[in-house]
Design a protein around this motif. Structure first.
Motif, PDB file in Angstrom:
ATOM      1  N   LEU A  94       0.832  -1.203   0.000  1.00 48.05           N
ATOM      2  CA  LEU A  94       0.000   0.000   0.000  1.00 48.05           C
ATOM      3  C   LEU A  94       0.865   1.251   0.000  1.00 48.05           C
ATOM      4  N   GLU A 108       0.119  -5.329  14.011  1.00 47.47           N
ATOM      5  CA  GLU A 108       0.795  -4.181  14.587  1.00 47.47           C
ATOM      6  C   GLU A 108       1.172  -4.442  16.046  1.00 47.47           C
TER       7      GLU A 108
ATOM      8  N   SER B 185      -5.774  -0.947  14.934  1.00 47.75           N
ATOM      9  CA  SER B 185      -5.718  -1.778  13.728  1.00 47.75           C
ATOM     10  C   SER B 185      -6.865  -1.424  12.791  1.00 47.75           C
ATOM     11  N   ARG B 188      -5.848   1.503  10.757  1.00 47.77           N
ATOM     12  CA  ARG B 188      -4.894   1.117   9.692  1.00 47.77           C
ATOM     13  C   ARG B 188      -5.647   0.467   8.543  1.00 47.77           C
ATOM     14  N   ASN B 189      -6.603  -0.419   8.919  1.00 49.54           N
ATOM     15  CA  ASN B 189      -7.340  -1.145   7.883  1.00 49.54           C
ATOM     16  C   ASN B 189      -8.155  -0.195   7.012  1.00 49.54           C
ATOM     17  N   TYR B 191      -7.378   2.944   6.250  1.00 46.95           N
ATOM     18  CA  TYR B 191      -6.426   3.555   5.318  1.00 46.95           C
ATOM     19  C   TYR B 191      -6.012   2.555   4.244  1.00 46.95           C
ATOM     20  N   ALA B 192      -5.815   1.295   4.670  1.00 52.85           N
ATOM     21  CA  ALA B 192      -5.359   0.266   3.726  1.00 52.85           C
ATOM     22  C   ALA B 192      -6.394   0.052   2.622  1.00 52.85           C
ATOM     23  N   GLY B 194      -8.676   2.144   1.684  1.00 55.46           N
ATOM     24  CA  GLY B 194      -8.727   3.363   0.876  1.00 55.46           C
ATOM     25  C   GLY B 194      -7.552   3.465  -0.077  1.00 55.46           C
ATOM     26  N   ALA B 200      -4.939  -4.558  -0.064  1.00 51.08           N
ATOM     27  CA  ALA B 200      -5.290  -4.714   1.347  1.00 51.08           C
ATOM     28  C   ALA B 200      -5.805  -6.123   1.597  1.00 51.08           C
ATOM     29  N   VAL B 205      -6.129  -7.866   5.200  1.00 48.25           N
ATOM     30  CA  VAL B 205      -7.077  -6.968   5.872  1.00 48.25           C
ATOM     31  C   VAL B 205      -8.478  -7.574   5.749  1.00 48.25           C
TER      32      VAL B 205
END
Lengths: 519, 327
Positions: A94, A108, B185, B188-189, B191-192, B194, B200, B205
């Motif tokens: 990404l 994470e 998390s 983050r997911n 954003y991933a 998107g 992703a 994800v």
């Protein structure tokens, strides 16, 4: 290798898609500390096999044993946790996240229930240090080159899985130095005891890096052989299932091109910061090969010639009349065609059918007020599907489901349908298999014989030698020289490029471009 | 490249500071905690909804239903507490559950039916608005002890400004939103997805769960925004909050979040809200300007931000092209 139990063993793997057999009874094994190349034409079943090993597809029959334990991964995550990691053809990370976020997405490090960025960054630095990569891991991935992204993808896959690493055409978009760096990393991982499956179309790379090779054809395994002592010709014939004729037989006849009419004449055409002004005459019935290193101005030359970019100096003549291309439409109107380098990005229209992709340029040239009837479209599509041997089950199939080589042929068909006088091909054989490769080279020869004028850009010197009637040498963003028919050989091209690159003595074009870039 | 990621946010901050400074030069009275307090109170419901919209847009989606959900919330609460005699806290809890479920269903449709969010939430917009009318077509006043208590809950800031309950609620929602977006998390997911949905997915994800959660969150926050709105107006009305979803989208974009998804900050949305509120405040201070000027200025701001974003994309493409050259 055969004595001990292999790291990964697949037996009798079969897979059907809606009644079409993609794989049938394929065996495959991989030892720890081995690099195993997987080769085959497009559609041979490489991707299907990989996807079954990585859990993306479920197998219909067969057994997979990893470290002595039978496994049946139901998705990519499960395969990863079992120890099988994959890096896909187009680097699937990404770019909008940071390097560290990419490495740790989905796992994470947490502190008090929240992501501990510091720990993630620290551990990312440690991981990448093992690959000799020292970069700012808190910067976005988009800030780095494809080569760096690839290393990050490998680091993620190895860190997640740690037993088997599968690389699907990892070198497709890398230059020579980057490939060497990647190979050094693979050697290192191999020494650490990982088993690596390596898919590529480049034979040189197979011989350079792999210990064994498995050849697939039409969903069947042909053979698994150690590379030591395996002749290239034998490997190719196993892949194609037929004896390969020497491509040299298509060598273009020399000399006669001089009398043929000039289709397009470029005089002092250039664009600041992209390509230095150049002169070029393109005659009917000749193939001008364009050779040069990455970034030497090959694509830039083609873009100026086709009106994608506008020159800021020089003039263009077509059939002796002055012409100027404000856009590709103007070039198309003059009977030019252009197959771009990045067919996924600039060439094919994913969701449209093979038929629609083929008639696109012809329709555009006729204008929207004169639509081609469905019958005409079908006739044209069928003609080219047959003529170019485009392998598709149906002309109405969306083009995205075709293999790379067949997509390339569709784009060729699109331009051939417009009956162009001048065709520009930018890396027509990139990322396609050996069989389609030979066919496209043969096709270039045929088009030339029919009197078309072609300009073909390629990084594969042997290929240029096979079809070019003369070769334009590019170096350092200028046209550095030309080889006539008699003088063309891979060796001569290489030496001409090297000479051209040396010519840039710091005062030259390179320095000038750097200054422009800084300004 | 970190700098280019922060650039839209920095621009928004700069615009806000400069605009506020210009306002103060003209009307020194605008520099007061009273103005600040009103700015927060008047825009509380919009801000709360915009936090949800930020998550949706970060994931590359859009949620057109939030204005209708806000209206539905007001009508539902007013009628539930008044006519049906439901205890206020129970009514609120019920409403939030309903709103969350509503969002989850939209998210599930978007994911499982592979429908564009635009269409699904457009349907949601009509549906929620229609449901509000079904409950009542009148403007129903809300009379509840809880509301009086909450009205009485505020901080007096030095200088006489009031930090009201709903103002505080909005700030709290923003604080939690920032935490969720950048330190969990789930964040983050978002954003991933998107950034690139397919990548992703290949990186593990959970797309379905995350997509459903995103729209559930957006509707939950729209419900919360509806509660804030009903506190603000002390009434529920089916025709209220028309077009609030568009204001929220505007705030998110002015806040520097890319409409294509994957890049932006929740904090930016707060700045977007404040800028929009500031323009309104200025018009009130001026007294002679028509309130349509708010729309005109917001329109111009949006144009310039879209241009800015295009410019940034173009620049970064050029830079990465240049970065590939020496290799």
């Amino acid at each position: 290798m055969a004595a001990s139990e292999p790291l990964l063993r697949a037996e009798g793997i079969s897979k059907d898609f809606l009644g079409v057999t993609a794989l049938s009874g394929v065996d495959f094994d991989l030892a720890a500390g081995e690099i195993h190349a997987l080769v085959g034409e497009n559609g041979a079943g490489k991707s299907t096999l990989i996807k079954i090993l990585t859990g993306a597809y479920r197998r219909d029959a067969g057994r997979i044993v990893l470290s002595g334990e039978p496994i049946s991964p139901s998705d990519v995550m499960e395969a990863q946790s079992l120890g099988i990691g994959t890096v896909y053809q187009e680097v699937n990370l990404l770019p909008n996240l940071t390097v560290a976020e990419n490495l740790f997405l989905g796992r994470e490090p947490k502190r008090f229930g929240l992501i501990d960025r510091r720990a993630a960054n620290r551990r990312s630095r440690e991981i990448l240090a093992q690959y000799g990569l020292s970069i700012d891991v808190s910067a976005q991935l988009s800030a780095y080159s494809v080569a760096v992204r690839q290393i990050v993808a490998i680091a993620r896959a190895v860190d997640l899985s740690g037993k088997v690493l599968i690389l699907d055409e990892p070198t497709a978009s890398l230059d020579a130095a980057e490939v060497s760096r990647l190979f050094a990393i693979l050697e290192d991982l191999k020494a650490r005891g990982l088993g690596i499956v390596f898919i590529t179309h480049f034979f040189d790379q197979v011989y350079r890096i792999a210990d064994r090779v498995t050849i697939l054809r039409n969903g069947h395994k042909v053979a698994t052989r150690p590379l030591a002592g395996l002749e290239r010709l034998e490997l190719v014939s196993m892949m194609l299932g037929r004896e390969l004729k020497e491509e040299e037989s298509h060598r273009a006849p020399a000399g006669e091109a001089g009398e043929r009419p000039v289709v397009a004449r470029f005089r002092g055409v250039g664009k600041r910061g992209r390509i230095a002004p150049f002169d070029l005459d393109l005659r009917a019935g000749e193939v001008v090969g364009v050779a040069g290193l990455l970034g030497s101005g090959r694509t830039e030359t083609a873009e100026l010639m086709f009106g994608i970019a506008q020159p800021d100096e020089g003039r263009v003549e077509v059939d002796g009349r002055p012409a100027g291309f404000a856009s590709p439409r103007d070039a198309i109107a003059e009977g030019f065609g252009f197959c771009p380098e990045d067919r996924k990005q600039d060439g094919i229209i994913d969701d449209l059918s093979v038929r629609e992709n083929i008639v696109l340029a012809l329709q555009a040239r006729r204008g929207w007020t004169k639509p081609l009837s469905r019958k005409e479209q079908e006739a044209i599509a069928d003609r080219y599907i047959a003529a170019l041997d485009i392998r598709t089950s149906d002309r109405e199939k969306p083009i995205k489901f075709l293999s790379g080589g067949n997509q390339q042929k569709v784009i060729l068909a699109r331009w051939l349908a417009t009956d162009p006088r001048l065709l520009i091909l930018d890396e027509p054989t990139r990322g396609i298999d050996v069989g389609a490769h030979a066919e496209i080279i043969r096709l270039i020869g045929e088009l030339r014989e029919r009197g078309m004028s072609l300009l073909v850009i390629s990084s594969e010197l042997e290929e240029i030698v096979a079809y070019a009637t003369r070769v334009r040498i590019l170096a350092d963003r200028r046209h550095a020289g030309e080889l006539d028919a008699g003088a063309i050989s891979a060796d001569a091209i290489m030496r001409a490029i090297a000479a051209g690159e040396r010519h840039g003595d710091g005062q030259g074009r390179a320095a000038e471009i750097m200054q422009e870039g800084a300004a | 490249m970190t700098s280019s990621r922060l650039f839209p946010l920095a621009t928004t901050l700069l615009i806000f500071v400069v605009a506020y400074a210009l306002c103060i030069v003209q009307y020194p009275n605008m520099l007061s905690t009273r103005v600040l307090g009103n700015l927060l109170t008047d825009n509380a419901f919009l801000g709360i909804a915009a936090v949800g919209m930020t998550f949706v847009i970060l994931s590359g989606g859009i949620d057109l239903s939030i204005g209708s959900v806000i209206a539905f919330t007001g009508v539902f609460l007013a009628v539930a507490m008044g006519e049906w005699g439901v205890p206020p806290l129970l009514a609120i809890a019920l409403l939030l559950v309903l709103a969350t479920l509503f969002g989850a269903v939209m998210g599930a449709m978007i994911h499982y039916l592979a429908m564009p969010p635009f269409i699904v939430t457009l349907a949601g917009m009509f549906f929620a608005r229609g449901m509000a009318f079904l409950i009542s077509i009148d403007s129903v006043p809300i009379k509840a002890g809880l509301y009086d208590t909450l009205h009485g809950l505020y901080f007096k800031m030095p200088g006489g400004g009031r930090l009201t309950f709903i103002g505080m609620a909005m700030l709290a929602v923003f604080a939690v939103g920032i935490l969720v977006a950048h330190f969990t998390s789930f964040g983050r997911n978002v954003y991933a997805i998107g950034g690139n949905r397919q990548s992703a997915e290949l990186m593990g994800v959970p797309i379905a769960r995350t997509t459903i959660a995103i729209y559930a969150l957006s509707s939950f926050l729209a419900g919360l925004a509806g509660i804030a709105f009903s506190l603000y107006t002390s009434a529920g009305y089916s025709l209220a909050a028309v077009g609030v979803e568009l204001d929220a989208i505007a705030a998110v974009v002015i806040g520097g979040t890319l409409l294509t998804g994957g890049s932006g900050f929740v904090a930016g949305t707060l700045l977007g809200i404040l800028i929009m509120g500031l323009i309104q405040t200025y018009i009130v201070f001026d007294g002679t300007l028509s309130s349509w000027w708010t729309k005109i200025v917001i329109g111009l701001l949006l144009f310039s931000f879209i241009a800015l974003q295009r410019g940034l994309v173009w620049l970064s493409a050029r830079r990465s092209g240049a970065a590939a050259m020496p290799a």
